[in-house]
Design a protein around this motif. Structure first.
Motif, PDB file in Angstrom:
ATOM      1  N   PRO A 343       0.809  -1.236   0.000  1.00  0.00           N
ATOM      2  CA  PRO A 343       0.000   0.000   0.000  1.00  0.00           C
ATOM      3  C   PRO A 343       0.836   1.277   0.000  1.00  0.00           C
ATOM      4  CG  PRO A 343      -0.867  -1.580   1.598  1.00  0.00           C
ATOM      5  CD  PRO A 343       0.457  -2.101   1.140  1.00  0.00           C
ATOM      6  N   ILE A 344       2.068   1.215   0.540  1.00  0.00           N
ATOM      7  CA  ILE A 344       2.933   2.396   0.554  1.00  0.00           C
ATOM      8  C   ILE A 344       3.306   2.791  -0.869  1.00  0.00           C
ATOM      9  CG2 ILE A 344       5.185   3.285   1.251  1.00  0.00           C
ATOM     10  CD1 ILE A 344       4.995   1.554   3.740  1.00  0.00           C
ATOM     11  N   VAL A 345       3.627   1.813  -1.681  1.00  0.00           N
ATOM     12  CA  VAL A 345       3.995   2.077  -3.079  1.00  0.00           C
ATOM     13  C   VAL A 345       2.818   2.697  -3.825  1.00  0.00           C
ATOM     14  CG1 VAL A 345       4.801   1.053  -5.223  1.00  0.00           C
ATOM     15  CG2 VAL A 345       5.643   0.173  -3.041  1.00  0.00           C
ATOM     16  N   ALA A 346       1.641   2.075  -3.657  1.00  0.00           N
ATOM     17  CA  ALA A 346       0.452   2.584  -4.344  1.00  0.00           C
ATOM     18  C   ALA A 346       0.094   3.983  -3.869  1.00  0.00           C
ATOM     19  CB  ALA A 346      -0.721   1.622  -4.133  1.00  0.00           C
ATOM     20  N   SER A 347       0.202   4.218  -2.575  1.00  0.00           N
ATOM     21  CA  SER A 347      -0.166   5.516  -2.015  1.00  0.00           C
ATOM     22  C   SER A 347       0.750   6.629  -2.509  1.00  0.00           C
ATOM     23  CB  SER A 347      -0.128   5.455  -0.484  1.00  0.00           C
ATOM     24  OG  SER A 347      -0.364   6.716   0.083  1.00  0.00           O
ATOM     25  N   GLN A 348       2.055   6.384  -2.532  1.00  0.00           N
ATOM     26  CA  GLN A 348       2.986   7.408  -2.999  1.00  0.00           C
ATOM     27  C   GLN A 348       2.733   7.756  -4.462  1.00  0.00           C
ATOM     28  OE1 GLN A 348       4.125   9.002  -0.294  1.00  0.00           O
ATOM     29  NE2 GLN A 348       6.112   9.182  -1.306  1.00  0.00           N
ATOM     30  N   GLY A 349       2.483   6.732  -5.262  1.00  0.00           N
ATOM     31  CA  GLY A 349       2.174   6.988  -6.672  1.00  0.00           C
ATOM     32  C   GLY A 349       0.895   7.784  -6.832  1.00  0.00           C
TER      33      GLY A 349
END
Length: 473
Positions: A343-349
């Motif tokens: 979720p961190i990757v998706a959120s930053q994007g």
């Protein structure tokens, strides 16, 4: 509990001096609203008329919204001719429509007669055709025909925004004749900034600004002062284009002509300010998936119904993004850290894409972004995504290794962050541009599509790279 204030006794001070409407923060005082409410219930017409007479229409609009729905109509009825119907243009659309539907058509018609034509059109355009017709029938023929013509123009066009009160003069007059005409004519517009020479068929010849007129000597022919290159707009021009014209050329007024170049109205800067506020309000709501006509005064059912469809679309795209996780079910079971960090990757994007999308939507709305500079802007946003991606790859990678004590995990999440921030930047700029090209509103639809792209790319890149790096199956 409200504070009783004695304002009925004679005094030199005005009602609002003795009972201030607003506190030091500019908010409406509860004591003031309570006093007005009590006056309504006690039918204290004298007090209500004194208050209404002293209030600016914008303040009167705020007071109307602060009252209970039943009291709003009673305030209009009790104050009669002292009530400024222009105040109804300062309230939410739903509040205005509720009040107009409760009032007698003859009462509304009498109020409309006191308004400038553009304000009258704004007051009536939100009503259905049957209610409009019922009110228009109560008006004198001249005023009725003027309003009916304005209401026939497309919504959000210059024809709807213009006021039909303006000053025309023959071009063969002198400055002295024009000044004498304005001094001796009782029914001039309340405010005007220029006069318009026209021929016998009312064809527009140009404009003469008041400052130019007043600096000239009386014998000077008007034809020597006419600005033939004055910016003008068509009745069919979109109000956004008109607002852009005012901003670009620093206008305070613009004549409005029909398809045969006949002068039919004028748009002034106060109308344009309203347009700018409305368009900004609509774009901001659209970015959040909220309908443009939603108001704070709407009831629960109306708001829920208006937001439901867009939430349903978002739910469908969320399932699409989640389906990517299903493709890596086995890998997630082998390494719990992947489920925690994905979720961190998706959120930053998603956050990076939202920043780009906001800039893109605004640039498209103001016509700053077009085919001439599209490639340069796309490349710039891609490089911004790459630079930020590298920076956050290092930060996130170090944090992931420190958290889970798995050395390769930092490389995996770092590469995924870079991929997703670049993808987010591209999605944030390209999707609004594509929607604009197919004549869809970029502000309405961009958010969902961009979020879906960053979720899908984020999950897929992170879990795909992890699968290759760690050899998971």
């Amino acid at each position: 509990m409200t504070e009783d204030v004695d304002i009925a006794q004679p005094a030199d001070a005005s009602v609002l001096d003795r009972l201030p409407m607003r506190d030091e923060n500019g908010e409406i005082r509860h004591e003031f609203v309570a006093e007005v409410t009590r006056a309504i219930h006690e039918t204290n017409i004298e007090l209500l008329r004194a208050i209404v007479a002293e209030l600016h229409e914008a303040d009167l609009g705020d007071l109307i919204e602060a009252l209970e729905p039943d009291d709003r109509v009673k305030l209009v009825e009790l104050t009669g001719a002292d009530f400024h119907f222009s105040a109804l243009n300062e309230v939410d659309d739903s509040v205005r429509e509720e009040i107009l539907e409760e009032l007698e058509p003859v009462t509304v018609a009498e109020g409309v007669l006191e308004l400038e034509s553009d304000d009258a059109v704004e007051l009536l355009e939100g009503l259905d055709e049957e209610d409009q017709e019922e009110i228009l029938e109560k008006l004198p023929a001249k005023e009725r025909n003027t309003l009916e013509r304005s209401l026939l123009y497309p919504e959000n066009s210059a024809g709807r925004r213009m006021q039909t009160e303006f000053i025309t003069v023959p071009p063969d007059w002198t400055v002295g004749q024009a000044i004498d005409y304005m001094r001796n004519t009782p029914d001039l517009p309340d405010r005007f900034y220029e006069i318009y020479p026209v021929d016998r068929a009312q064809h527009w010849q140009g404009a003469i600004a008041l400052d130019v007129l007043l600096r000239a000597r009386r014998p000077v022919p008007l034809v020597d002062l006419i600005d033939e290159d004055r910016r003008r707009v068509s009745v069919l021009d979109d109000q956004e284009e008109v607002a852009r014209l005012f901003g670009k050329y620093n206008l305070v007024a613009a004549p409005v002509v029909d398809t045969t170049n006949r002068l039919v109205g004028v748009i002034t800067i106060d109308d344009v300010v309203d347009v700018i506020e409305e368009e900004a309000d609509q774009d901001l709501k659209a970015l959040g998936g909220v309908t443009s006509d939603e108001e704070l005064s709407d009831n629960v059912w109306t708001i829920a119904r208006g937001r439901f469809n867009w939430l349903l679309v978002n739910l469908a795209t969320a399932f699409l993004a989640s389906s990517v996780l299903g493709l890596f079910e086995g890998q997630l079971e082998q390494m719990v850290a992947l489920a925690v960090l994905a979720p961190i990757v998706a959120s930053q994007g998603g956050n990076a894409a939202t920043q780009t999308m906001t800039v893109a939507v605004r640039a498209l709305a103001t016509r700053e972004l077009g085919s001439s500079n599209a490639f340069r802007v796309v490349m710039r946003e891609s490089l911004v995504g790459l630079v930020n991606g590298i920076a956050f790859a290092v930060i996130t990678g170090v944090a992931a290794v420190a958290w889970f004590r798995i050395p390769g995990l930092g490389v995996v999440i770092g590469l995924a962050i870079i991929c997703n921030l670049v993808a987010g930047a591209l999605g944030g700029i390209l999707i609004p541009m594509v929607l604009e090209r197919v004549r869809a509103d970029p502000a309405v639809a961009s958010g969902t599509f961009v979020t879906t792209i960053t979720d899908v790319v984020g999950f897929f890149s992170f879990l795909g790279i992890a699968t290759l790096w760690f050899g998971l199956k």
